[in-house]
Scaffold this motif. Structure first.
Motif, PDB file in Angstrom:
ATOM      1  N   GLU A 142      -4.838 -66.890 -12.564  1.00  0.00           N
ATOM      2  CA  GLU A 142      -4.161 -65.667 -12.974  1.00  0.00           C
ATOM      3  C   GLU A 142      -4.939 -65.004 -14.096  1.00  0.00           C
ATOM      4  O   GLU A 142      -5.519 -65.689 -14.938  1.00  0.00           O
ATOM      5  N   SER A 192      -5.771 -60.737 -15.958  1.00  0.00           N
ATOM      6  CA  SER A 192      -5.317 -59.353 -16.011  1.00  0.00           C
ATOM      7  C   SER A 192      -6.510 -58.472 -16.329  1.00  0.00           C
ATOM      8  O   SER A 192      -7.499 -58.910 -16.889  1.00  0.00           O
ATOM      9  N   PHE A 196      -1.989 -56.857 -13.525  1.00  0.00           N
ATOM     10  CA  PHE A 196      -2.110 -58.296 -13.299  1.00  0.00           C
ATOM     11  C   PHE A 196      -3.093 -58.527 -12.162  1.00  0.00           C
ATOM     12  O   PHE A 196      -3.168 -57.738 -11.218  1.00  0.00           O
ATOM     13  N   SER A 215       3.298 -65.810  -5.173  1.00  0.00           N
ATOM     14  CA  SER A 215       3.815 -66.418  -6.405  1.00  0.00           C
ATOM     15  C   SER A 215       4.532 -65.358  -7.233  1.00  0.00           C
ATOM     16  O   SER A 215       4.787 -64.239  -6.809  1.00  0.00           O
ATOM     17  N   THR A 216       4.899 -65.721  -8.446  1.00  0.00           N
ATOM     18  CA  THR A 216       5.655 -64.791  -9.269  1.00  0.00           C
ATOM     19  C   THR A 216       4.727 -63.885 -10.060  1.00  0.00           C
ATOM     20  O   THR A 216       5.155 -62.940 -10.686  1.00  0.00           O
ATOM     21  N   TRP A 217       3.441 -64.226 -10.021  1.00  0.00           N
ATOM     22  CA  TRP A 217       2.465 -63.400 -10.713  1.00  0.00           C
ATOM     23  C   TRP A 217       2.230 -62.191  -9.816  1.00  0.00           C
ATOM     24  O   TRP A 217       1.602 -62.294  -8.774  1.00  0.00           O
ATOM     25  N   ASP A 218       2.750 -61.049 -10.228  1.00  0.00           N
ATOM     26  CA  ASP A 218       2.740 -59.903  -9.341  1.00  0.00           C
ATOM     27  C   ASP A 218       1.376 -59.226  -9.383  1.00  0.00           C
ATOM     28  O   ASP A 218       1.229 -58.103  -9.843  1.00  0.00           O
ATOM     29  N   ALA A 219       0.376 -59.946  -8.900  1.00  0.00           N
ATOM     30  CA  ALA A 219      -0.994 -59.446  -8.998  1.00  0.00           C
ATOM     31  C   ALA A 219      -1.186 -58.212  -8.125  1.00  0.00           C
ATOM     32  O   ALA A 219      -0.704 -58.158  -7.000  1.00  0.00           O
ATOM     33  N   TRP A 246       4.908 -57.744 -22.292  1.00  0.00           N
ATOM     34  CA  TRP A 246       5.688 -58.982 -22.321  1.00  0.00           C
ATOM     35  C   TRP A 246       6.435 -59.134 -23.637  1.00  0.00           C
ATOM     36  O   TRP A 246       6.381 -60.175 -24.288  1.00  0.00           O
TER      37      TRP A 246
END
Lengths: 120, 889
Positions: B174, B176, B189, B266-270, B745
Motif C-alpha cells: 500500500e 499513496s 491511494f 481490500s479496504t485500501w481504496d487504491a 486521516w
C-alpha cells in the motif's frame, strides 16, 4: 358412535368405488348428462339391488374429472335451468372400454368361483 | 399424456377457479331442487318432497367435504382451499394474527438485516472469477513477536516457479501518491503491484490493458493503471484517456488501463496501480528471502487445495533453510520462521468472522424465541377453537385435513410476518450504521441479496410449519374428547407442552442476555486498561511528502520542522509532534535489532520491536512517561551519533541484566560492519500500540525524526481541552505550507483507540438490542402461556377457593409449580451458556463464561421478567369470584 357410523359409510363406499365409477362412465357413454340426471338413472338401474347415497355421485364425478376421463361444462337443462353437464373425454372412452373388459374378466372369474362354490 | 394434462388443468381449476366452491354449491342446489320437483310430480307435498330429496342425498356438507377431498391427491388443491380458509380465519381473529405477524416480522427483520451483513461480509464469495482459488500467503516469525509478517521478493519467484499447487502469485504494497497537474494537492491511494497482480485476480480492464510480464523489460516511465473513481473524478471520464499521462509525485506516468467500476481490492481504496519491477539480483538469495515487506496473494492451480500448497511451501522452506549459512539458519529457525497459506476469503474475514457469527447466533436465538412464542400463541388458539375443529371433524373432514388447515394458517401468518420482516430488514440495514457495523472492514458493501431473501422466506416458512405442527400434536391426542364435544374439563397442573415452552423461552433469553452481559463486562475490562499514554485532547492526521520535491532527508526534515513550528503557534495547541507511525493508527512497522556484546542464546529468538521515528515533542504530546535518560532534543541532529529511546519491554528483552542507557545496537539481524551503531539515551514506558488487549513483548524503539526524517508521517496535536474549533485552524495552517500537500486521516486519538474496539463493541451493541427484543418476546411468550394456563384452570382455582383457600394460598400453589419451570429454564440457560463458551470465549477479555457479576445481573433480569410474566395472570385468576368460575365450566 359417530366414529362407527363413519366407518360403516366408508366401507360401503369402498365397495362401491370401482363399480360406481364404472356405472357413471357407462351412463355418460350415452351422452353428456348432469349430476341429477345421472342420479335418476342410477336410481332406476340400481333400484332394489343396492342403495346409493346420491351425494356419493359428486365425489365420484370429481374423481373421474381428476383422472381426465370425464370433463364438465355448464349448460342448460331440459327445463331451462343452468346445470353442470359431464361428458366422457376421448381418453375416457378408451378407459371405459378397458375397464369394461377388466370388469368382464373379473366378474367372470368371480362368477366361476361362485358357481364352483355353489356346486359343492 | 393428454389425461395427465387434463388432470392438471382440473387441479389448477380447483385451485385457482374462483368459483369452485360456488359452482359446487350451485350444482348441488340444482340436484336437490330437481329431486324435490320430481317428488312433487310424483304427488308429494312440497315439504315432504324436499325432505325426501334431502334424505336420499345425504348431508350436503359431507358431500362437499368429500368432493373437496377428491379434487386431487396433490397438496396444491387443499393448499388453495386452506389458504382461503386461513385468510378468512385471520380476518375473523385479527388479534392473534396481528401478534403472530408482528412477532415474526420483528424476528425476520432482525435476522434479515444481520444475515445480510453476515452474508455480504463473511459468506459471499469475493467478486473475482473462481475466487475460491485465491489465497493469501505470508511469512511469520512468532517467536520473535511477528506471528504474521509479510513476504519478500524471492518468495514471489520461488512460489510461482517451484510450487506446483500454485499457478501464480503477486506482491503488493500500500502506498499513496500526490496527484499533480491542474488539480494539485489531491492525494491518491495507490498499490504498488507486481505485474502478475491483475492476472492473479483475473480482472479485465474496462479500458486499455493491464500489466503483464512484458512491462518488466520496457523502457521509459513506468505506466500506471487507474481506478474507475479516479478516472471519473480526475479525468471527467475521458474516453480517450488511454495513453495520456497522469502526474504522480511530480512524474509523468502514462495511463495504460482503467479498471471496471466494480473493482474493489481490500479496504485500501487504491485508485492508482503502479508496477513493481525487480532486478535479477533482488529476486534470490537467502538474505533477500527474509527481507520482507510485501503482501502476497496467489491463485491455486485448478483442483489444488490450500493444504497442498501449504505442504509444498513447507517442504520448500525446509530445503531452502537447510542450505543457509549456519548463523542465518539458526536465526530464522529460532524465530519460528514459517509460511502460512490461507484461503483469501477466510484470511480477509479472519478477525470479523467470529464477531459476526456471534451476532448471527444472537439473532438466531431471537428467532427460536419467536418460534416458541408463536407456538405458544397457536397452542392456546387451537385449544380455544376446539369447538370449530370438532364440528369440522364431525362433518367428515379428515384429521389430516384439519392438521393441514391449522398448519396452513400458521404458515400464512408466518409468511405474512416474513414479508413485513423483509421490508423491516431492508429499512433497518442503514440503521445498522448506528451500531458501527459499516465501520468494520469489508462492511462497506452490504446488500440484501436474493440468497438472504430466500433464506428469510425459508425461515418464515419453517417457523410457520413448526409453530403450526406442534399444537396439532396436542390435537391428535385430544381428538376423541374433541369429537365428544368436551370442553373445559377440570385440568390440574399445567400440561407438559406449556411448561416446555416456558422453560425453553426462559433458557433462550437467558443465554442471549448472558452472552450480551459477558460482552459488556469484557468491553468494560478492555476500556479500563491503561494504554500507557494519555490521549486526552490529541488529534491525529497523516501527511505524505512526494518524493520528487522532498527527496532528501534535509528537505523532509526542513518541512517537518516548519510544520511543527506553524501548528504549535495555533492558539489552543498545547504541543505537537510528528511520528512515522502512531499507536492505534493501524501501522505496525517493525524491524529487528542486534545489540552490541549480547550473545543470543541457542533457541532464543531475536526481538523485532515496533519502530517509530518521532519528533522531540512526541512523548509530551502523547503523554508517554520517560522512565530514565533523556528525550530527544536539538543535540540529535542529522549527521550526529544516532540515538534511540527504547521502551521497558525492549530494554528488558535485550539487556535483561544491564542498564540499557548507553548501550549500543544496530538495525537488522547482525552487527553492522560499516553502519554506525545507535546509542540508547532514554527508556520510555511501554504502551499498547495497536490493541488494548495485547501487550507487546517485543517492545518499541523510538528514533528521532531529526536523524531519519520520514516521507510519510503522522501529526499529533495536543489541544488545551476540548477545542474542536482549533481543528480546522490546524488544517488550514498546515495546508498553507505547501499547496500540494494536505493533512488527511484526521481523527482524535481517543477515537482511534475506540475504533480498535469495534470488533468488541459492535457485537456487544447489536446483541444488546437483540437481548431487548428477545427478553420482550420471551416475556410476552411466557405471559401468554401463563395467562392461558391459569385461565384454563379457573374451575380448579374456583373450586379451591370455594373450599376455603385464600387467593394467597392459590397464588403460592401456582407459583410453586411455575418456579420449578422457571428454575429449569434458568438451569438450561446456564448449560447453554457453558456450551457456547467455545464460540464466545475468544471474544472475551478477562471475563469467564460464568462471570459471577454478569451471572447475578442476568439472573436478576430474567427472574424479574419471569416474575412479571407469571404474577400478572395469577393475580388476575385469584381475584375471580369462585361461583362465577365454577359456573363457567
Amino acid at each position: 358412535m359417530k366414529t362407527e357410523r363413519q366407518e360403516t359409510k366408508h366401507s360401503r363406499s369402498e365397495v362401491l368405488l370401482g363399480t360406481l365409477d364404472l356405472l357413471v362412465l357407462k351412463m355418460l357413454a350415452a351422452g353428456p348428462m348432469h349430476g341429477w340426471g345421472l342420479a335418476e338413472q342410477l336410481e332406476e338401474i340400481s333400484a332394489g339391488v343396492f342403495c346409493v347415497n346420491q351425494g356419493s355421485l359428486y365425489p365420484a364425478l370429481q374423481r373421474l374429472k381428476r383422472k381426465g376421463v370425464v370433463r364438465s361444462e355448464w349448460g342448460t337443462s331440459d327445463n331451462g335451468r343452468r346445470a353442470r353437464y359431464y361428458e366422457l373425454t376421448r381418453g375416457g372412452r378408451e378407459y371405459l372400454l378397458r375397464e369394461l373388459a377388466n370388469w368382464a374378466k373379473t366378474s367372470g372369474a368371480v362368477n366361476r368361483v361362485l358357481a364352483h362354490d355353489g356346486g359343492n | 399424456m393428454l389425461r395427465v394434462l387434463i388432470g392438471l388443468r382440473e387441479r389448477l381449476r380447483a385451485l385457482f377457479g374462483r368459483g369452485f366452491e360456488s359452482e359446487l354449491d350451485e350444482e348441488l342446489r340444482f340436484h336437490l331442487e330437481e329431486a324435490t320437483a320430481r317428488n312433487v310430480r310424483r304427488g308429494m307435498s312440497p315439504e315432504a318432497a324436499r325432505h325426501a330429496a334431502r334424505q336420499s342425498f345425504g348431508s350436503a356438507e359431507v358431500t362437499k367435504e368429500r368432493v373437496r377431498g377428491e379434487t386431487g391427491v396433490l397438496l396444491l388443491q387443499d393448499l388453495a382451499h386452506d389458504l382461503r380458509h386461513a385468510l378468512r380465519g385471520l380476518r375473523q381473529r385479527p388479534g392473534v394474527a396481528v401478534v403472530v405477524i408482528l412477532t415474526v416480522a420483528i424476528c425476520i427483520g432482525a435476522n434479515g438485516a444481520v444475515f445480510s451483513v453476515v452474508h455480504s461480509i463473511v459468506l459471499k464469495p469475493l467478486p473475482f472469477p473462481e475466487s475460491d482459488r485465491l489465497v493469501r500467503i505470508f511469512n511469520g516469525y512468532p517467536a520473535a513477536g511477528v506471528p504474521r509478517g509479510t513476504n519478500s521478493v524471492p518468495d514471489r519467484y520461488d512460489r510461482r516457479d517451484s510450487i506446483e499447487a500454485i499457478e501464480d502469485v503477486a506482491l503488493y504494497t500500500e502506498s499513496s501518491f500526490t496527484l499533480g497537474g491542474e488539480d494539485a494537492g489531491r492525494h491518491a491511494f495507490a498499490l504498488h503491484v507486481t505485474p502478475s497482480f491483475f492476472a492473479v485476480l483475473r480482472v479485465a480492464p474496462a479500458m486499455g490493458r493491464l500489466f503483464d510480464e512484458a512491462i518488466e523489460g520496457a523502457d521509459g516511465p513506468r505506466p500506471v493503471v487507474i481506478g474507475h473513481e479516479l478516472w471519473v473524478s480526475q479525468f471527467g471520464g475521458d474516453p480517450e484517456i488511454i495513453g495520456k499521462d497522469v502526474m504522480l509525485d511530480g512524474l509523468h506516468r502514462p495511463i495504460i488501463g482503467v479498471l471496471p467500476e466494480s473493482f474493489r481490492f481490500s479496504t485500501w481504496d487504491a485508485q492508482v496501480f503502479s508496477p513493481m519491477i525487480f532486478t535479477p539480483a533482488e529476486r534470490s538469495g537467502p538474505r533477500a528471502r527474509h527481507a520482507e515487506g510485501y503482501e502476497m496473494i496467489g491463485r491455486l492451480m485448478r483442483g489444488a487445495t490450500v493444504g497442498a500448497a501449504q505442504a509444498e511451501i513447507d517442504a520448500f522452506n525446509q530445503a531452502a533453510v537447510s542450505a543457509y549459512p549456519a548463523d542465518l539458519r539458526t536465526l530464522v529457525l529460532d524465530a519460528g520462521y514459517h509460511t502460512v497459506v490461507r484461503s483469501y476469503l477466510a484470511d480477509l474475514t479472519r478477525d470479523v468472522r467470529r464477531p459476526f457469527l456471534l451476532m448471527w447466533a444472537g439473532v438466531l436465538l431471537v428467532m427460536v424465541i419467536a418460534l416458541a412464542n408463536v407456538t405458544g400463541i397457536l397452542l392456546v388458539r387451537v385449544r380455544a377453537r376446539q369447538g370449530e375443529i370438532a364440528t369440522r371433524m364431525a362433518l367428515g373432514a379428515g384429521r389430516a385435513r384439519i392438521f393441514r388447515q391449522l398448519v396452513t394458517e400458521s404458515t400464512v401468518m408466518s409468511l405474512l410476518g416474513g414479508a413485513v420482516g423483509l421490508v423491516l430488514a431492508r429499512w433497518s440495514l442503514p440503521l445498522l450504521g448506528a451500531f458501527e457495523v459499516y465501520e468494520i472492514p469489508r462492511a462497506d458493501d452490504v446488500v440484501m441479496g436474493p440468497v438472504v431473501i430466500a433464506a428469510m422466506v425459508a425461515a418464515a416458512l419453517l417457523l410457520g410449519l413448526i409453530a403450526g405442527v406442534v399444537p396439532t400434536l396436542l390435537l391428535g391426542r385430544r381428538r376423541q374428547s374433541l369429537l365428544r364435544g368436551h370442553r373445559g374439563e377440570l385440568t390440574v397442573g399445567a400440561p407438559l407442552m406449556q411448561r416446555a415452552l416456558v422453560s425453553g423461552q426462559i433458557a433462550l433469553a437467558f443465554i442471549l442476555i448472558m452472552g450480551t452481559g459477558l460482552l459488556v463486562a469484557s468491553l468494560r475490562n478492555l476500556t479500563a486498561i491503561d494504554p500507557g499514554f494519555d490521549a486526552t485532547g490529541v488529534i491525529v492526521n497523516a501527511m505524505s511528502l512526494p518524493g520528487h520535491r522532498y527527496g532528501t532527508p534535509v528537505a523532509r526534515l526542513e518541512f517537518a520542522q516548519r510544520l511543527l513550528t506553524t501548528v504549535e503557534q495555533v492558539p489552543g495547541v498545547r504541543s505537537v509532534a510528528v511520528a512515522s507511525q502512531l499507536p492505534f493508527s493501524g501501522g505496525d512497522q517493525r524491524g529487528g535489532i542486534t545489540a552490541e556484546g549480547v550473545v543470543r542464546a541457542d533457541g532464543e529468538a531475536i526481538g523485532v520491536p515496533y519502530q517509530t521515528r518521532v519528533s522531540a515533542g512526541y512523548f509530551d504530546t502523547m503523554g508517554i512517561d520517560l522512565l530514565a535518560g533523556r528525550g530527544f532534543d536539538a543535540r540529535d541532529a542529522l549527521g550526529t551519533v544516532p540515538v534511540a529511546i527504547v521502551d521497558e519491554n525492549l530494554a528488558a528483552r535485550t539487556w535483561p541484566d544491564r542498564d540499557p542507557l548507553g548501550q549500543r545496537f544496530w538495525q537488522g539481524e547482525e552487527a553492522g560492519d560499516n553502519a554506525e551503531a545507535y546509542v540508547v539515551v532514554g527508556v520510555a514506558r511501554s504502551i499498547r500500540q495497536n490493541s488494548l488487549s495485547a501487550t507487546d513483548a517485543a517492545g518499541a524503539l523510538y528514533i528521532p525524526v531529526t536523524q531519519s526524517p520520514p516521507g510519510f508521517f503522522r501529526l499529533a496535536v495536543k489541544l488545551d481541552g476540548e477545542q474542536t474549533a482549533v481543528w480546522p485552524e490546524v488544517h488550514a495552517r498546515a495546508d498553507e505550507l505547501d499547496p500540494e500537500l494536505v493533512l488527511f486521516w484526521s481523527d482524535t486519538m481517543e477515537g482511534s483507540v475506540a475504533a480498535s474496539l469495534i470488533l468488541q463493541r459492535t457485537p456487544m451493541q447489536l446483541l444488546s438490542a437483540f437481548s431487548v427484543i428477545g427478553l420482550l418476546l420471551g416475556t410476552l411468550g411466557v405471559y401468554g402461556v401463563m395467562a392461558y394456563s391459569v385461565g384454563s384452570r379457573r374451575r380448579e382455582i374456583g373450586l379451591r377457593m370455594a373450599m376455603g383457600s385464600t387467593g394467597g394460598q392459590v397464588a403460592v400453589l401456582i407459583g410453586r409449580e411455575w418456579s420449578a419451570v422457571v428454575g429449569i429454564g434458568i438451569g438450561l440457560g446456564v448449560v447453554g451458556t457453558l456450551a457456547s463458551t467455545r464460540v464466545i470465549q475468544s471474544l472475551l477479555f478477562e471475563t469467564g463464561p460464568l462471570d459471577p457479576q454478569v451471572l447475578l445481573g442476568v439472573l436478576g433480569v430474567v427472574l424479574a421478567a419471569a416474575a412479571i410474566a407469571c404474577l400478572v395472570p395469577v393475580r388476575r385468576a385469584v381475584r375471580v369470584d369462585p361461583t362465577t368460575a365454577l359456573r363457567e365450566g
